[in-house]
Write a protein that holds these residues in place. Structure first.
Motif, PDB file in Angstrom:
ATOM      1  N   VAL A 115      40.470  35.671  52.147  1.00  0.00           N
ATOM      2  CA  VAL A 115      39.714  36.854  51.741  1.00  0.00           C
ATOM      3  C   VAL A 115      40.012  37.143  50.278  1.00  0.00           C
ATOM      4  O   VAL A 115      41.172  37.244  49.885  1.00  0.00           O
ATOM      5  CB  VAL A 115      40.110  38.066  52.612  1.00  0.00           C
ATOM      6  CG1 VAL A 115      39.357  39.304  52.154  1.00  0.00           C
ATOM      7  CG2 VAL A 115      39.842  37.776  54.076  1.00  0.00           C
ATOM      8  N   PRO A 116      38.979  37.277  49.434  1.00  0.00           N
ATOM      9  CA  PRO A 116      39.236  37.553  48.022  1.00  0.00           C
ATOM     10  C   PRO A 116      40.035  38.834  47.840  1.00  0.00           C
ATOM     11  O   PRO A 116      39.731  39.858  48.440  1.00  0.00           O
ATOM     12  CB  PRO A 116      37.823  37.690  47.438  1.00  0.00           C
ATOM     13  CG  PRO A 116      36.943  36.933  48.370  1.00  0.00           C
ATOM     14  CD  PRO A 116      37.547  37.123  49.722  1.00  0.00           C
ATOM     15  N   THR A 117      41.072  38.765  47.048  1.00  0.00           N
ATOM     16  CA  THR A 117      41.843  39.943  46.688  1.00  0.00           C
ATOM     17  C   THR A 117      41.599  40.231  45.219  1.00  0.00           C
ATOM     18  O   THR A 117      41.071  39.400  44.482  1.00  0.00           O
ATOM     19  CB  THR A 117      43.349  39.714  46.909  1.00  0.00           C
ATOM     20  OG1 THR A 117      43.794  38.704  45.990  1.00  0.00           O
ATOM     21  CG2 THR A 117      43.639  39.279  48.330  1.00  0.00           C
ATOM     22  N   ASN A 170      37.497  32.607  46.195  1.00  0.00           N
ATOM     23  CA  ASN A 170      37.399  32.196  47.587  1.00  0.00           C
ATOM     24  C   ASN A 170      38.330  31.038  47.934  1.00  0.00           C
ATOM     25  O   ASN A 170      38.199  30.443  48.996  1.00  0.00           O
ATOM     26  CB  ASN A 170      35.950  31.816  47.912  1.00  0.00           C
ATOM     27  CG  ASN A 170      35.056  33.032  47.991  1.00  0.00           C
ATOM     28  OD1 ASN A 170      35.338  33.965  48.734  1.00  0.00           O
ATOM     29  ND2 ASN A 170      33.991  33.045  47.204  1.00  0.00           N
ATOM     30  N   ALA A 171      39.247  30.732  47.027  1.00  0.00           N
ATOM     31  CA  ALA A 171      40.240  29.682  47.293  1.00  0.00           C
ATOM     32  C   ALA A 171      41.520  30.014  46.557  1.00  0.00           C
ATOM     33  O   ALA A 171      41.502  30.613  45.474  1.00  0.00           O
ATOM     34  CB  ALA A 171      39.707  28.320  46.843  1.00  0.00           C
ATOM     35  N   HIS A 172      42.628  29.643  47.167  1.00  0.00           N
ATOM     36  CA  HIS A 172      43.917  29.796  46.509  1.00  0.00           C
ATOM     37  C   HIS A 172      44.062  28.728  45.430  1.00  0.00           C
ATOM     38  O   HIS A 172      43.505  27.631  45.537  1.00  0.00           O
ATOM     39  CB  HIS A 172      45.062  29.649  47.514  1.00  0.00           C
ATOM     40  CG  HIS A 172      45.072  30.699  48.576  1.00  0.00           C
ATOM     41  ND1 HIS A 172      45.224  32.037  48.295  1.00  0.00           N
ATOM     42  CD2 HIS A 172      44.947  30.605  49.923  1.00  0.00           C
ATOM     43  CE1 HIS A 172      45.200  32.727  49.427  1.00  0.00           C
ATOM     44  NE2 HIS A 172      45.027  31.883  50.424  1.00  0.00           N
ATOM     45  N   VAL A 206      51.973  33.230  26.478  1.00  0.00           N
ATOM     46  CA  VAL A 206      51.769  34.538  27.107  1.00  0.00           C
ATOM     47  C   VAL A 206      50.611  34.476  28.092  1.00  0.00           C
ATOM     48  O   VAL A 206      50.687  34.983  29.217  1.00  0.00           O
ATOM     49  CB  VAL A 206      51.510  35.621  26.033  1.00  0.00           C
ATOM     50  CG1 VAL A 206      51.151  36.957  26.690  1.00  0.00           C
ATOM     51  CG2 VAL A 206      52.729  35.788  25.145  1.00  0.00           C
ATOM     52  N   VAL A 207      49.516  33.833  27.667  1.00  0.00           N
ATOM     53  CA  VAL A 207      48.350  33.692  28.533  1.00  0.00           C
ATOM     54  C   VAL A 207      48.692  32.827  29.739  1.00  0.00           C
ATOM     55  O   VAL A 207      48.384  33.180  30.888  1.00  0.00           O
ATOM     56  CB  VAL A 207      47.172  33.075  27.762  1.00  0.00           C
ATOM     57  CG1 VAL A 207      46.001  32.790  28.706  1.00  0.00           C
ATOM     58  CG2 VAL A 207      46.732  33.987  26.627  1.00  0.00           C
ATOM     59  N   VAL A 208      49.346  31.708  29.502  1.00  0.00           N
ATOM     60  CA  VAL A 208      49.696  30.799  30.595  1.00  0.00           C
ATOM     61  C   VAL A 208      50.594  31.496  31.612  1.00  0.00           C
ATOM     62  O   VAL A 208      50.365  31.421  32.821  1.00  0.00           O
ATOM     63  CB  VAL A 208      50.375  29.532  30.042  1.00  0.00           C
ATOM     64  CG1 VAL A 208      50.849  28.648  31.197  1.00  0.00           C
ATOM     65  CG2 VAL A 208      49.418  28.756  29.135  1.00  0.00           C
ATOM     66  N   ALA A 209      51.607  32.202  31.114  1.00  0.00           N
ATOM     67  CA  ALA A 209      52.538  32.878  32.021  1.00  0.00           C
ATOM     68  C   ALA A 209      51.834  33.964  32.826  1.00  0.00           C
ATOM     69  O   ALA A 209      52.095  34.130  34.021  1.00  0.00           O
ATOM     70  CB  ALA A 209      53.699  33.473  31.223  1.00  0.00           C
ATOM     71  N   ALA A 210      50.925  34.700  32.173  1.00  0.00           N
ATOM     72  CA  ALA A 210      50.224  35.778  32.862  1.00  0.00           C
ATOM     73  C   ALA A 210      49.357  35.239  33.996  1.00  0.00           C
ATOM     74  O   ALA A 210      49.359  35.775  35.112  1.00  0.00           O
ATOM     75  CB  ALA A 210      49.383  36.570  31.870  1.00  0.00           C
ATOM     76  N   LEU A 211      48.610  34.170  33.726  1.00  0.00           N
ATOM     77  CA  LEU A 211      47.723  33.631  34.754  1.00  0.00           C
ATOM     78  C   LEU A 211      48.495  32.889  35.843  1.00  0.00           C
ATOM     79  O   LEU A 211      48.113  32.925  37.021  1.00  0.00           O
ATOM     80  CB  LEU A 211      46.677  32.727  34.118  1.00  0.00           C
ATOM     81  CG  LEU A 211      45.716  33.416  33.136  1.00  0.00           C
ATOM     82  CD1 LEU A 211      44.564  32.486  32.762  1.00  0.00           C
ATOM     83  CD2 LEU A 211      45.168  34.704  33.708  1.00  0.00           C
ATOM     84  N   GLU A 212      49.565  32.222  35.471  1.00  0.00           N
ATOM     85  CA  GLU A 212      50.416  31.614  36.498  1.00  0.00           C
ATOM     86  C   GLU A 212      51.001  32.689  37.403  1.00  0.00           C
ATOM     87  O   GLU A 212      51.123  32.496  38.618  1.00  0.00           O
ATOM     88  CB  GLU A 212      51.542  30.814  35.848  1.00  0.00           C
ATOM     89  CG  GLU A 212      51.109  29.485  35.253  1.00  0.00           C
ATOM     90  CD  GLU A 212      52.276  28.723  34.651  1.00  0.00           C
ATOM     91  OE1 GLU A 212      52.197  27.492  34.590  1.00  0.00           O
ATOM     92  OE2 GLU A 212      53.272  29.372  34.240  1.00  0.00           O
ATOM     93  N   GLY A 213      51.368  33.821  36.805  1.00  0.00           N
ATOM     94  CA  GLY A 213      51.909  34.923  37.594  1.00  0.00           C
ATOM     95  C   GLY A 213      50.888  35.473  38.585  1.00  0.00           C
ATOM     96  O   GLY A 213      51.228  35.783  39.732  1.00  0.00           O
ATOM     97  N   ARG A 234      49.109  35.858  46.854  1.00  0.00           N
ATOM     98  CA  ARG A 234      49.335  35.907  48.306  1.00  0.00           C
ATOM     99  C   ARG A 234      50.530  36.782  48.664  1.00  0.00           C
ATOM    100  O   ARG A 234      50.924  36.849  49.830  1.00  0.00           O
ATOM    101  CB  ARG A 234      49.539  34.481  48.837  1.00  0.00           C
ATOM    102  CG  ARG A 234      48.396  33.559  48.488  1.00  0.00           C
ATOM    103  CD  ARG A 234      48.654  32.120  48.884  1.00  0.00           C
ATOM    104  NE  ARG A 234      48.429  31.880  50.308  1.00  0.00           N
ATOM    105  CZ  ARG A 234      48.369  30.680  50.863  1.00  0.00           C
ATOM    106  NH1 ARG A 234      48.505  29.602  50.116  1.00  0.00           N
ATOM    107  NH2 ARG A 234      48.170  30.542  52.146  1.00  0.00           N
ATOM    108  N   LYS A 235      51.070  37.449  47.653  1.00  0.00           N
ATOM    109  CA  LYS A 235      52.260  38.267  47.895  1.00  0.00           C
ATOM    110  C   LYS A 235      51.916  39.504  48.718  1.00  0.00           C
ATOM    111  O   LYS A 235      50.913  40.151  48.486  1.00  0.00           O
ATOM    112  CB  LYS A 235      52.872  38.681  46.551  1.00  0.00           C
ATOM    113  CG  LYS A 235      54.188  39.424  46.674  1.00  0.00           C
ATOM    114  CD  LYS A 235      54.843  39.598  45.316  1.00  0.00           C
ATOM    115  CE  LYS A 235      54.092  40.545  44.437  1.00  0.00           C
ATOM    116  NZ  LYS A 235      54.780  40.813  43.164  1.00  0.00           N
ATOM    117  N   GLN A 236      52.761  39.814  49.656  1.00  0.00           N
ATOM    118  CA  GLN A 236      52.581  40.996  50.492  1.00  0.00           C
ATOM    119  C   GLN A 236      53.312  42.175  49.866  1.00  0.00           C
ATOM    120  O   GLN A 236      54.488  42.088  49.531  1.00  0.00           O
ATOM    121  CB  GLN A 236      53.134  40.742  51.903  1.00  0.00           C
ATOM    122  CG  GLN A 236      52.455  39.599  52.633  1.00  0.00           C
ATOM    123  CD  GLN A 236      51.046  39.940  53.050  1.00  0.00           C
ATOM    124  OE1 GLN A 236      50.817  40.889  53.783  1.00  0.00           O
ATOM    125  NE2 GLN A 236      50.086  39.168  52.580  1.00  0.00           N
TER     126      GLN A 236
END
Length: 289
Positions: A7-9, A51-53, A72-79, A85-87
């Motif tokens: 489900v898109p978050t 629609n995909a992880h 900075v950009v790479v770290a932000a998007l990797e984060g 999927r974090k609860q």
């Protein structure tokens, strides 16, 4: 049994939108970008549409293809990929908290600032427990008393972002003066205590409060309440619009800019902070008589 479709978050939507913008800036089609990673086009399309992880390592590879090497950009998007999927703590209220509201709490937990125009209610992050219960009960007309109590708990729990050790959320709220005149017949002390809460919380360095006076000149706030949620690094802001049946998110860069400019005009129309706090204090004192 086939895997269920994710489900898109809101985190995945933000990540997908950012990756799409960087792909367009690089002048690549979906198929061309996917080929460079030995992917098929539909996989990248599903990532961009949330629609995909996508794993952080895949994000880094995509950004390399797009010529993005800013750490900075790479770290932000990797984060974002890592946390998609974090609860969160609010998941324990999954039977009570609607998906759109859960998305907003997730945004709030990631944000470093919120600019809010509040023409009808005190902003949730600044509410007392009693005020939260009364206003939720008034608005959530289909909720049971138990659900109202749980939603009030959620609203109070959200306020932890104001004092989080890793960096307190900065709040700039412009509240219409009419909100301060609200009264609660069954519990008359509710508004008095809420006014005192505003006075007390205004001393926090990350809180800025302004009151839009009753005699203010015309301003863009006539279109209704909104919240501008800002994020650190390269991630664009998101706007929340609420109504009785849910919430709508404005995520396009141009549309968000429209709300940012509207907020600046509302701020210019509102009372200065010192005058705003003096007005709140006078009304709190008057409510004691």
């Amino acid at each position: 049994m086939p895997n269920s479709r994710p489900v898109p978050t809101v985190r995945r939507r933000r990540l997908g939108e950012a990756l799409r913008r960087y792909r367009h800036a690089a002048g690549l089609t979906l198929d061309t970008a996917a080929e460079k990673l030995d992917w098929i086009g539909p996989k990248l399309s599903r990532i961009e549409t949330a629609n995909a992880h996508v794993r952080p390592v895949e994000v880094a590879k995509l950004l390399k293809v797009y010529g993005i090497d800013d750490p900075v950009v790479v770290a932000a998007l990797e984060g974002l990929a890592r946390d998609s999927r974090k609860q969160g703590w609010w998941q324990t209220y999954s039977g009570i908290v609607a998906p759109a509201y859960a998305d907003y709490i997730s945004l709030e937990s990631d944000a470093d600032s919120v600019r809010e125009f509040a023409p009808l209610l005190i902003p949730g992050l600044l509410q007392t427990a009693a005020y939260a219960r009364e206003t939720i009960a008034a608005n959530a007309t289909t909720r049971s008393p138990e659900e109202v109590a749980a939603l009030a708990e959620v609203r109070q729990a959200r306020q932890s972002v104001l004092t989080r050790p890793e960096g307190a959320l900065k709040i700039w709220a412009v509240i219409h003066e009419a909100v301060l005149h609200q009264r609660f017949a069954v519990r008359p002390n509710t508004m008095r205590d809420q006014l005192q809460r505003l006075v007390d919380i205004s001393e926090m360095p990350n809180i800025t409060l302004q009151i839009l006076p009753l005699d203010a000149t015309p301003h863009p706030g006539g279109a209704g309440a909104f919240s501008l949620v800002g994020f650190p690094g390269p991630m664009p802001d998101v706007v929340l619009l609420e109504n009785l049946i849910g919430a709508t998110y404005v995520e396009g860069v141009g549309e968000v800019r429209t709300y940012a400019e509207a907020f600046e005009r509302i701020v210019a129309t509102a009372l200065p902070t010192d005058d705003s706090l003096a007005l709140i204090a006078r009304m709190e004192e008057r409510s004691r008589k």
